[in-house]
Design a protein around this motif. Structure first.
Motif, PDB file in Angstrom:
ATOM      1  N   SER B 226       4.174  25.380  25.081  1.00 55.83           N
ATOM      2  CA  SER B 226       5.048  24.561  24.231  1.00 55.83           C
ATOM      3  C   SER B 226       5.404  23.309  25.022  1.00 55.83           C
ATOM      4  CB  SER B 226       6.314  25.353  23.884  1.00 55.83           C
ATOM      5  OG  SER B 226       7.014  25.699  25.071  1.00 55.83           O
ATOM      6  N   THR B 227       6.059  22.380  24.381  1.00 54.38           N
ATOM      7  CA  THR B 227       6.479  21.193  25.147  1.00 54.38           C
ATOM      8  C   THR B 227       7.478  21.592  26.224  1.00 54.38           C
ATOM      9  OG1 THR B 227       8.243  20.716  23.578  1.00 54.38           O
ATOM     10  CG2 THR B 227       6.134  19.624  23.196  1.00 54.38           C
ATOM     11  N   PHE B 228       8.180  22.703  26.013  1.00 53.08           N
ATOM     12  CA  PHE B 228       9.140  23.173  27.010  1.00 53.08           C
ATOM     13  C   PHE B 228       8.421  23.766  28.228  1.00 53.08           C
ATOM     14  CE2 PHE B 228      10.994  23.840  22.766  1.00 53.08           C
ATOM     15  CZ  PHE B 228      12.072  22.959  22.845  1.00 53.08           C
ATOM     16  N   SER B 229       7.311  24.427  27.974  1.00 51.17           N
ATOM     17  CA  SER B 229       6.557  25.096  29.042  1.00 51.17           C
ATOM     18  C   SER B 229       5.072  24.833  28.798  1.00 51.17           C
ATOM     19  CB  SER B 229       6.866  26.598  29.016  1.00 51.17           C
ATOM     20  OG  SER B 229       6.223  27.250  30.073  1.00 51.17           O
ATOM     21  N   PRO B 230       4.588  23.664  29.235  1.00 54.73           N
ATOM     22  CA  PRO B 230       3.258  23.216  28.823  1.00 54.73           C
ATOM     23  C   PRO B 230       2.091  23.723  29.669  1.00 54.73           C
ATOM     24  CG  PRO B 230       4.358  21.475  30.043  1.00 54.73           C
ATOM     25  CD  PRO B 230       5.327  22.619  29.969  1.00 54.73           C
ATOM     26  N   PHE B 231       2.372  24.528  30.685  1.00 53.07           N
ATOM     27  CA  PHE B 231       1.288  24.935  31.579  1.00 53.07           C
ATOM     28  C   PHE B 231       0.663  26.262  31.147  1.00 53.07           C
ATOM     29  CE2 PHE B 231       3.735  21.941  34.042  1.00 53.07           C
ATOM     30  CZ  PHE B 231       2.736  21.136  34.587  1.00 53.07           C
ATOM     31  N   ASP B 232      -0.646  26.239  31.015  1.00 57.58           N
ATOM     32  CA  ASP B 232      -1.400  27.430  30.622  1.00 57.58           C
ATOM     33  C   ASP B 232      -1.360  28.448  31.755  1.00 57.58           C
ATOM     34  OD1 ASP B 232      -3.270  28.996  29.129  1.00 57.58           O
ATOM     35  OD2 ASP B 232      -4.841  28.282  30.467  1.00 57.58           O
ATOM     36  N   THR B 233      -1.047  29.694  31.433  1.00 57.53           N
ATOM     37  CA  THR B 233      -0.903  30.708  32.482  1.00 57.53           C
ATOM     38  C   THR B 233      -2.238  31.060  33.122  1.00 57.53           C
ATOM     39  OG1 THR B 233      -1.052  32.426  30.786  1.00 57.53           O
ATOM     40  CG2 THR B 233       1.156  31.782  31.492  1.00 57.53           C
ATOM     41  N   GLY B 236      -3.501  27.157  34.726  1.00 58.81           N
ATOM     42  CA  GLY B 236      -2.471  26.442  35.474  1.00 58.81           C
ATOM     43  C   GLY B 236      -2.379  24.976  35.108  1.00 58.81           C
ATOM     44  N   LEU B 237      -3.171  24.570  34.132  1.00 57.35           N
ATOM     45  CA  LEU B 237      -3.195  23.168  33.729  1.00 57.35           C
ATOM     46  C   LEU B 237      -2.225  22.916  32.576  1.00 57.35           C
ATOM     47  CD1 LEU B 237      -7.063  22.613  33.767  1.00 57.35           C
ATOM     48  CD2 LEU B 237      -5.413  21.977  35.544  1.00 57.35           C
ATOM     49  N   GLU B 238      -1.751  21.669  32.497  1.00 55.77           N
ATOM     50  CA  GLU B 238      -0.897  21.291  31.378  1.00 55.77           C
ATOM     51  C   GLU B 238      -1.788  21.053  30.162  1.00 55.77           C
ATOM     52  OE1 GLU B 238       1.800  18.185  32.286  1.00 55.77           O
ATOM     53  OE2 GLU B 238       2.476  17.931  30.222  1.00 55.77           O
ATOM     54  N   ILE B 239      -1.538  21.757  29.089  1.00 49.58           N
ATOM     55  CA  ILE B 239      -2.379  21.628  27.888  1.00 49.58           C
ATOM     56  C   ILE B 239      -1.503  21.299  26.682  1.00 49.58           C
ATOM     57  CG2 ILE B 239      -4.111  23.229  28.784  1.00 49.58           C
ATOM     58  CD1 ILE B 239      -2.974  25.357  26.896  1.00 49.58           C
ATOM     59  N   ASP B 240      -2.162  21.033  25.573  1.00 57.53           N
ATOM     60  CA  ASP B 240      -1.423  20.703  24.356  1.00 57.53           C
ATOM     61  C   ASP B 240      -0.540  21.873  23.933  1.00 57.53           C
ATOM     62  OD1 ASP B 240      -2.698  18.288  24.273  1.00 57.53           O
ATOM     63  OD2 ASP B 240      -4.291  18.983  22.931  1.00 57.53           O
ATOM     64  N   PRO B 241       0.607  21.567  23.353  1.00 57.23           N
ATOM     65  CA  PRO B 241       1.482  22.667  22.904  1.00 57.23           C
ATOM     66  C   PRO B 241       0.818  23.501  21.802  1.00 57.23           C
ATOM     67  CG  PRO B 241       2.341  20.538  22.198  1.00 57.23           C
ATOM     68  CD  PRO B 241       1.213  20.250  23.120  1.00 57.23           C
ATOM     69  N   GLU B 242       0.984  24.802  21.908  1.00 58.39           N
ATOM     70  CA  GLU B 242       0.384  25.719  20.924  1.00 58.39           C
ATOM     71  C   GLU B 242       1.410  26.293  19.955  1.00 58.39           C
ATOM     72  OE1 GLU B 242      -3.205  27.217  23.860  1.00 58.39           O
ATOM     73  OE2 GLU B 242      -1.191  27.988  24.135  1.00 58.39           O
ATOM     74  N   VAL B 243       2.669  25.953  20.175  1.00 50.32           N
ATOM     75  CA  VAL B 243       3.712  26.291  19.199  1.00 50.32           C
ATOM     76  C   VAL B 243       4.624  25.077  19.113  1.00 50.32           C
ATOM     77  CG1 VAL B 243       5.222  27.382  20.939  1.00 50.32           C
ATOM     78  CG2 VAL B 243       5.469  28.003  18.536  1.00 50.32           C
ATOM     79  N   SER B 244       5.083  24.793  17.919  1.00 47.93           N
ATOM     80  CA  SER B 244       5.877  23.574  17.728  1.00 47.93           C
ATOM     81  C   SER B 244       7.304  23.774  18.227  1.00 47.93           C
ATOM     82  CB  SER B 244       5.896  23.191  16.250  1.00 47.93           C
ATOM     83  OG  SER B 244       6.686  24.131  15.522  1.00 47.93           O
ATOM     84  N   ASN B 245       7.950  22.655  18.548  1.00 48.34           N
ATOM     85  CA  ASN B 245       9.365  22.723  18.931  1.00 48.34           C
ATOM     86  C   ASN B 245      10.194  23.339  17.815  1.00 48.34           C
ATOM     87  OD1 ASN B 245       8.533  21.401  21.179  1.00 48.34           O
ATOM     88  ND2 ASN B 245       9.803  19.577  20.893  1.00 48.34           N
ATOM     89  N   GLN B 246       9.855  22.971  16.564  1.00 42.95           N
ATOM     90  CA  GLN B 246      10.619  23.484  15.430  1.00 42.95           C
ATOM     91  C   GLN B 246      10.550  25.009  15.371  1.00 42.95           C
ATOM     92  OE1 GLN B 246      12.529  21.624  13.041  1.00 42.95           O
ATOM     93  NE2 GLN B 246      13.255  23.735  12.856  1.00 42.95           N
ATOM     94  N   THR B 247       9.347  25.548  15.586  1.00 38.95           N
ATOM     95  CA  THR B 247       9.210  27.009  15.536  1.00 38.95           C
ATOM     96  C   THR B 247      10.003  27.664  16.654  1.00 38.95           C
ATOM     97  OG1 THR B 247       7.034  26.846  14.501  1.00 38.95           O
ATOM     98  CG2 THR B 247       7.545  28.909  15.630  1.00 38.95           C
ATOM     99  N   VAL B 248       9.943  27.088  17.846  1.00 39.63           N
ATOM    100  CA  VAL B 248      10.716  27.649  18.961  1.00 39.63           C
ATOM    101  C   VAL B 248      12.209  27.637  18.618  1.00 39.63           C
ATOM    102  CG1 VAL B 248      11.403  27.317  21.367  1.00 39.63           C
ATOM    103  CG2 VAL B 248       9.002  27.033  20.697  1.00 39.63           C
TER     104      VAL B 248
END
Lengths: 398, 401
Positions: B226-233, B236-248
């Motif tokens: 998400s934009t809050f936690s953008p790093f893929d586990t 380890g790279l920063e990737i596009d958000p996969e859930v919207s801020n609104q949904t969170v």
């Protein structure tokens, strides 16, 4: 997979059987797609037909009512044509949910060589279980289709492919077989929003009729035996690789199989002129060990329908109309197995009962009133949650 | 003129219409409200109810797939996978955390810590616990009533702190001081202490608020950025958000506005006696019964007295429950007092049996009591001295919560 040896094998299986001795073969359940009522218009080279289903539904689940809905789940058009001597074309085009989906469910070219060995190619209906090929609404006394036949066997399940079929009839007995190679499933069956292994998810692949997902054909074989005074029993198997195991020739995963084995039974010879329809299916899916057990590697389910004629009469000018008492019991287990963590059973099961009444003014039209009750548990066995539907509907060939 | 058959047909049609008009009576009824953990808190406005329903759908219906961002390494495919009916989880959904053995921080962050993603999409290999790392399993908790706990002030929680057991009762609760993530926005009720804040959610109280908890769950449990936690586990790279801020935010609102569990058999004589014995054994020193919320931005949560049976503080639970793993400033033997409200309904989300304590090792309420140690040893010993009838009364009281 080598296609030629498989077809040759099917041919060899058929050869030892003696030639047909009854010139009017009995119709089997597995012939349903090919024995529909058609209207032949004079001088036109085509025969046409179809059926429509419509119903009302009043539903509720655990005290939350969904209210009343009116539905027209499908309208289907059939077109057939005898192209030449021993060559015919059959097709079925279905408009689902008011035209939201338009599907070619069936469109095949048949070439008749011999009663025991004939060719069929095009969009074929995979002969797995009995419902898939026998899914026309007017044939059933129930508004809803059986769960196991639509969620384990993803009826209506058809694909582009080819194969052979044949039939042998002697005295009271008929034996028939079908065997096809076709396009098959894809990896959506273990990666979908249902959160369970869900074979119908493969139907969302819009390229399914253009190319195989992995280049490995799905094999479907069915054999059925019928005795005129007893009934018909069928056994069928469908299997193939469902995942993309390599991309551009580079291996990315093992070949993972999906296999279904189905048994079906039908008889009209019960006491009081009752009839019974039953189908049971097992599905085995090679789910990677490192994936989640949320997606089961085994599924099973089936249904039994009993139809008892209560009253035969002439009413409103409809001669030979029939009022039936009907009952369906069905069960599905979407995740057969045990949790690795506890070694206790995984659940994700549905048990359903549907009593009802049907009225047939003729064999091609049915009015139905059903009460369908479902009890469902999640994978942990929590619940069950209870759902019920009151269904009133009709279905007719036209 | 209609004949008998026509009349019969007419009756069938009438019967069908009658069925429709009266079918509420033959549809399944709702379970009693006190038997359910899910459902909104009373007093939400219409717009708040709509947001609750959006969060409900995201939490209970959205299933992630490879196409929508799942993994490639993950623990669960959806929120509801771990919190069926908003209740406690099952050993199948237990989380494994690793890499930190004391307050000096996690030494294995470069090897995938703190959470083990023990499942993987086809073609990927799940994580393994690195050699030398300690670990602990965490049973997913129930979600109910979280908004009431989130509404409390840090001052209210810190009022119960007694690190040196100044009152001599053998109980010495301490807070878990957590370094906030970059997206954390302190509210008026938070107190900053040396750049850290009081944690209150999770087994070790490692999450400061419900946004912190939710963002971590999306990222660590499902591999959803998400934009809050953008790093893929995985990469380890920063990737596009996969859930919207609104949904969170919808999910956070849903968690804030889930109702508190309702008591059952509260007035039963045995339950009342059990409550008295519970207090007599000093269980309530950690499992603090009553709290009252201050004013909240959600009116339905403002100035409400509620009964979670937790002090939201860490306590030393002894060597038996020390798995050698910890988070924040907590010691490995310290665990946050879990709320007891709704514990009697745990079986309804755990497949008909109990999996209690932080990792689900206790299969009954009594076993959970007997596994208490450290600061709770005296209460446990006192429980063992009770008659079986009084022990049963305590169990009945707990089941009524």
């Amino acid at each position: 997979m080598k296609i030629t040896p498989l077809l040759f094998g099917l041919f060899l299986i058929a050869l030892p059987a003696k030639a047909q001795t009854d010139t009017v073969p009995l119709v089997l359940h597995m012939d349903a797609v090919y024995t529909r009522p058609f209207l032949k218009i004079e001088k036109l080279p085509l025969s046409i037909g179809g059926y429509v289903e419509a119903n009302t539904r009043y539903s509720g689940s655990d005290g939350v009512s969904e209210g009343l809905s009116f539905q027209m789940p499908r309208m289907t058009l059939f077109v057939s044509s005898t192209l030449h001597h021993r060559m015919k074309f059959l097709s079925e085009i279905e408009f689902e949910e008011g035209g939201k989906e338009i599907n070619i469910e069936f469109a095949s070219l048949d070439v008749e060589f011999h009663p025991l060995v004939n060719f069929r190619g095009g969009v074929i209906m995979n002969p797995i279980g009995s419902f898939n090929q026998n899914h026309d609404g007017p044939k059933w006394e129930f508004v809803d289709r059986p769960l196991s036949s639509t969620t384990i066997i993803p009826s209506t399940w058809s694909n582009v492919g080819l194969g052979i079929y044949g039939k042998l009839a002697k005295n009271q007995w008929v034996w028939a077989y079908e065997g096809y190679l076709s396009n098959g499933f894809d990896d959506k069956i273990i990666s979908n929003s249902e959160n369970r292994t869900w074979l119908p998810a493969a139907k969302t692949n819009e390229n399914r009729f253009e190319e195989s997902f992995n280049g490995v054909p799905l094999v479907t074989l069915k054999s059925a035996m019928k005795h005129r005074k007893i009934g018909e029993v069928g056994i069928s198997w469908m299997g193939g690789v469902y995942n993309a195991f390599e991309i551009d020739g580079v291996p990315i995963d093992a070949k993972r199989r999906v296999d279904l084995l189905a048994l079906d039974f039908h008889s009209n010879s019960l006491p009081w002129k009752s009839s019974v329809n039953a189908e049971w299916v097992w599905a085995l899916i090679d789910v990677p060990e490192t994936y989640t057990q949320q997606f089961g590697s085994k599924q099973k389910g089936g249904f039994v329908d009993i139809v008892v004629p209560l009253h035969r009469c002439s009413v409103l000018g409809w001669k030979n109309s029939t009022l039936n008492g009907v009952f369906r019991m069905e069960y599905t287990d979407y995740n057969v197995g045990k949790f690795k963590e506890t070694m206790e059973s995984i659940h994700d099961e549905v048990l359903s009962f549907t009593p009802g009444i049907s009225f047939r003014p003729s064999s091609q039209t049915v009015f139905r009133i059903n009460y369908r009750f479902l009890s469902q548990t999640d994978i942990f066995g929590n619940g069950p949650s209870y759902t019920a539907h009151v269904l009133i509907g009709c279905s007719t060939y036209f | 003129m209609l004949n008998v058959n026509s009349c019969a047909l007419f009756l069938c049609v009438v019967f069908g219409c009658f069925s429709l008009s009266s079918c509420d009576r033959i549809l399944p009824g709702a379970p009693a409200d006190e038997e359910l953990l899910d459902g909104p808190v009373e007093g939400l406005t219409s717009s708040q109810m709509l947001e609750f329903l959006r969060g409900d759908a995201a939490f209970n219906e959205e299933v992630f797939t490879a196409e929508t961002g799942l993994g490639p390494l993950f623990v669960a495919t959806s929120c509801v996978s771990c919190h069926a009916g908003d209740g406690k989880g099952h050993p199948f959904t237990t989380l494994t955390r690793f890499g930190q053995s004391d307050g000096s921080g996690n030494q294995f962050l470069h090897k995938g810590a703190p959470q083990l993603q023990n499942r993987a999409l086809p073609g990927f290999v799940p994580e393994q616990i690195p050699v030398g790392a300690t670990s602990a399993k965490f049973m997913p908790p129930a979600n109910t009533g979280l908004g009431f706990l989130a509404a409390l002030t840090d001052a209210q929680i810190l009022a119960g702190v007694d690190p040196n057991d100044g009152d001599g009762d053998g109980i010495s609760g301490v807070p878990n001081y957590i370094s906030p993530p970059g997206f954390f926005l302190p509210q008026w009720f938070h107190q900053e202490i040396n750049d850290r804040y009081v944690g209150r959610f999770g087994k070790k109280a490692a999450a400061i608020d419900l946004l912190h908890q939710t963002v971590n769950a999306y990222n660590q449990d499902m591999g959803i950025t998400s934009t809050f936690s953008p790093f893929d586990t995985y990469s380890g790279l920063e990737i596009d958000p996969e859930v919207s801020n609104q949904t969170v935010h919808d999910v956070v609102f849903y968690l804030r506005t889930l109702k508190a569990p309702k008591r059952r058999k509260e007035n039963d004589a045995q339950v009342i006696l059990g409550k008295g014995i519970f207090n007599q054994l000093q269980c309530g020193s950690c499992h603090k019964a009553e709290w009252t919320t201050p004013a909240s931005d959600i009116a339905a949560l403002s100035n409400k007295t509620f009964y979670p049976y937790t002090d939201l503080l860490l306590h030393d639970m002894g060597s038996g429950l020390n798995d050698g793993y910890t988070e924040g400033s907590a010691l490995a033997s310290e665990w946050k007092t879990p709320p007891l409200w709704g514990i009697g309904l745990s079986k309804k989300s755990q497949g008909g049996q109990y999996f209690l304590l932080h990792d689900g090792r206790a299969k009954s309420l009594e076993e959970a009591i007997l596994l208490h140690g450290g600061e709770a040893a005296a209460s446990k010993n006192a429980y063992q001295q009770l008659s079986s009838q009084d022990q049963q009364r305590i169990i009945q009281f707990l089941e009524s919560l």
